[in-house]
Design an enzyme around this catalytic site. Structure first.
Site, mmCIF file in Angstrom:
data_model
loop_
_atom_site.group_PDB
_atom_site.id
_atom_site.type_symbol
_atom_site.label_atom_id
_atom_site.label_comp_id
_atom_site.label_asym_id
_atom_site.label_seq_id
_atom_site.Cartn_x
_atom_site.Cartn_y
_atom_site.Cartn_z
ATOM 1 N N ASP A 5 -5.038 43.655 -11.627
ATOM 2 C CA ASP A 5 -5.184 44.670 -12.663
ATOM 3 C C ASP A 5 -6.080 45.785 -12.125
ATOM 4 O O ASP A 5 -6.598 45.678 -11.017
ATOM 5 C CB ASP A 5 -5.721 44.051 -13.959
ATOM 6 C CG ASP A 5 -7.089 43.413 -13.771
ATOM 7 O OD1 ASP A 5 -7.689 43.565 -12.686
ATOM 8 O OD2 ASP A 5 -7.558 42.765 -14.716
ATOM 9 N N ASP A 50 0.350 37.979 -18.688
ATOM 10 C CA ASP A 50 -0.771 37.333 -18.004
ATOM 11 C C ASP A 50 -1.790 37.036 -19.077
ATOM 12 O O ASP A 50 -1.917 37.818 -20.028
ATOM 13 C CB ASP A 50 -1.398 38.287 -16.976
ATOM 14 C CG ASP A 50 -2.189 39.373 -17.667
ATOM 15 O OD1 ASP A 50 -3.426 39.247 -17.731
ATOM 16 O OD2 ASP A 50 -1.583 40.327 -18.183
ATOM 17 N N CYS A 77 6.211 15.035 -21.973
ATOM 18 C CA CYS A 77 5.767 15.982 -20.938
ATOM 19 C C CYS A 77 5.757 15.263 -19.595
ATOM 20 O O CYS A 77 5.215 14.162 -19.480
ATOM 21 C CB CYS A 77 4.375 16.520 -21.263
ATOM 22 S SG CYS A 77 3.736 17.639 -20.002
ATOM 23 N N CYS A 136 4.294 16.250 -16.847
ATOM 24 C CA CYS A 136 3.209 16.691 -15.957
ATOM 25 C C CYS A 136 2.389 15.479 -15.479
ATOM 26 O O CYS A 136 2.433 14.414 -16.088
ATOM 27 C CB CYS A 136 2.316 17.721 -16.646
ATOM 28 S SG CYS A 136 0.953 17.041 -17.611
ATOM 29 N N CYS A 192 0.055 13.926 -18.235
ATOM 30 C CA CYS A 192 0.709 13.127 -19.287
ATOM 31 C C CYS A 192 1.382 11.879 -18.731
ATOM 32 O O CYS A 192 1.501 10.876 -19.433
ATOM 33 C CB CYS A 192 1.714 13.991 -20.045
ATOM 34 S SG CYS A 192 0.910 15.312 -20.975
ATOM 35 N N HIS A 245 -2.088 20.391 -17.297
ATOM 36 C CA HIS A 245 -1.145 20.213 -18.410
ATOM 37 C C HIS A 245 -0.839 21.548 -19.102
ATOM 38 O O HIS A 245 0.321 21.865 -19.353
ATOM 39 C CB HIS A 245 -1.679 19.214 -19.446
ATOM 40 C CG HIS A 245 -0.890 19.273 -20.726
ATOM 41 N ND1 HIS A 245 0.295 18.596 -20.911
ATOM 42 C CD2 HIS A 245 -1.083 19.998 -21.858
ATOM 43 C CE1 HIS A 245 0.790 18.887 -22.108
ATOM 44 N NE2 HIS A 245 -0.031 19.737 -22.707
HETATM 45 ZN ZN LIG Z 1 1.486 17.184 -19.806
#
Ligand SMILES: [Zn+2]
Length: 383
Positions: free
Chosen positions: A91, A290, A328, A330, A333, A359
């Site tokens: 930026d 963003d 999820c 990820c 999780c 996560h």
């Molecule tokens: Zn997750």
């Protein structure tokens, strides 16, 4: 930089596209995780890549103050310095200079709960104590040591050229939501002059320069700014500044501004990243986002889920065997219970911050993937 629209939704203003940069492709609509000081807090570049993000956004203001853009340049530029081989955006520094100033003075952010004269706080003139603006630039005090600095559009571009990101932004004045109409108008004209200076100053050929539309929550100013910035030879456009009092105001502003923006240039809505807003803003024609929202929440122990935000510090999770989200995939999780994450946050273990950040960014990335897929197959966009 090259931007291509692959598909336009028939149901909304959403577009599916890609941006080709010297460091690779960004599939849009896209979300940039924010690497404020050349790092996405808590995660390594490998982990950001593993989640699936193609690009990150760093803050010029912070890197200028520490370690200094010349140090980054000496170390081979921002990509090498932080070991991120994909696209990077920086930026202009404008938002931080002004928002740290008026934000500290008024306690307000991008969407303010009050405006002069009509709400909680009584009307008062905006006094610029933490920064002084003139036609040439802005004098501000470092939030680190109080040292005085003068940032101009020329200097912002020179700093961003030294940092070497793929996408850079024009230096703009970001007004407080509490600034009145006349001040906002005067400031917008200054931002327009600075936009011209930024275009003239830029020497690098491999960096794409985005112009920023200002005008706060006033319709005529927003439309004027959108028209003015859109006709300039920027490679992309961004919507900056205060976005009103409520989310409704923000969408009203998008509806004023987006029709004035050219089809063939990418559109970035600066600093917005709530899952709900990502979906709605894409439908309104925004391509890029963003925001520190997912990573900042994570560090406070707040996990993003489709229904609501889950505060892991809540006592009810003390012996909860479930993962944060059942469906999820990820790392967090798949491997850890809410009870364990509750324990990590209670005991202030660093791993807790890493797992929550992983996560939340995974959640946002999957959301963007589904948004892109939704545009492709004309499926209604939902969180
Ligand atoms: Zn997750």
């Amino acid at each position: 930089m090259f931007f291509k629209i692959l598909k336009k939704s028939k149901k909304s203003k959403a577009r599916l596209g890609l941006i080709q940069t010297p460091h690779g492709v960004i599939h849009t609509p896209a979300f940039y995780p924010v690497a404020t000081k050349a790092t996405v807090k808590c995660l390594s570049p490998e982990e950001i890549k593993e989640i699936g993000f193609e690009a990150v956004l760093s803050n010029t203001y912070h890197l200028y103050l520490r370690p200094g853009h010349q140090v980054v340049k000496k170390m081979g530029g921002l990509h090498k310095f932080m070991n991120w081989s994909g696209p990077i955006a920086t930026d202009s520094g404008g938002f931080q200079v002004f928002s740290l100033g008026f934000g500290l003075e008024h306690g307000v952010g991008k969407i303010s709960g009050f405006f002069p004269g009509n709400d909680k706080k009584p009307e008062k003139p905006v006094r610029l104590k933490l920064f002084k603006v003139n036609q040439k630039g802005v004098e501000f005090k470092s939030h680190l040591d109080g040292s005085k600095h003068f940032l101009t559009p020329e200097k912002s571009i020179q700093i961003q050229e030294a940092l070497g990101a793929d996408i850079i932004f024009a230096f703009d004045e970001c007004t407080s939501p509490l600034s009145d109409y006349n001040y906002t108008k005067e400031s917008m004209q200054r931002t327009h002059n600075w936009a011209e200076i930024c275009l003239k100053t830029k020497k690098s050929k491999d960096q794409a320069l985005f112009g920023i539309i200002q005008g706060s929550h006033w319709r005529d100013l927003r439309i004027k700014s959108a028209k003015f910035i859109s006709q300039m030879p920027f490679e992309g456009l961004a919507i900056g500044g205060s976005l009103g009092k409520t989310k409704k105001d923000m969408y009203r502003i998008l509806n004023w501004v987006i029709p004035e923006m050219p089809e063939q240039k990418p559109r970035h809505l600066l600093g917005i990243g709530h899952p709900d807003d990502l979906v709605k803003a894409v439908k309104n024609g925004v391509d890029l986002f963003d925001c520190v929202y997912p990573t900042r929440l994570a560090r406070h122990g707040i996990f993003l889920t489709p229904k609501k935000e889950l505060n892991i510090l809540n006592a009810r999770y003390e012996s909860d065997k479930n993962p944060i989200m059942k469906n999820c995939s990820c790392y967090t999780c798949q491997n850890f219970s809410r009870a364990y994450l509750h324990h990590l946050f209670k005991t202030k273990e660093i791993l807790g911050l890493r797992l929550s950040t992983f996560h939340n960014l995974w959640f946002i990335h999957r959301l963007m993937e589904r948004i892109r897929q939704g545009i492709k197959i004309e499926k209604p966009l939902k969180i």
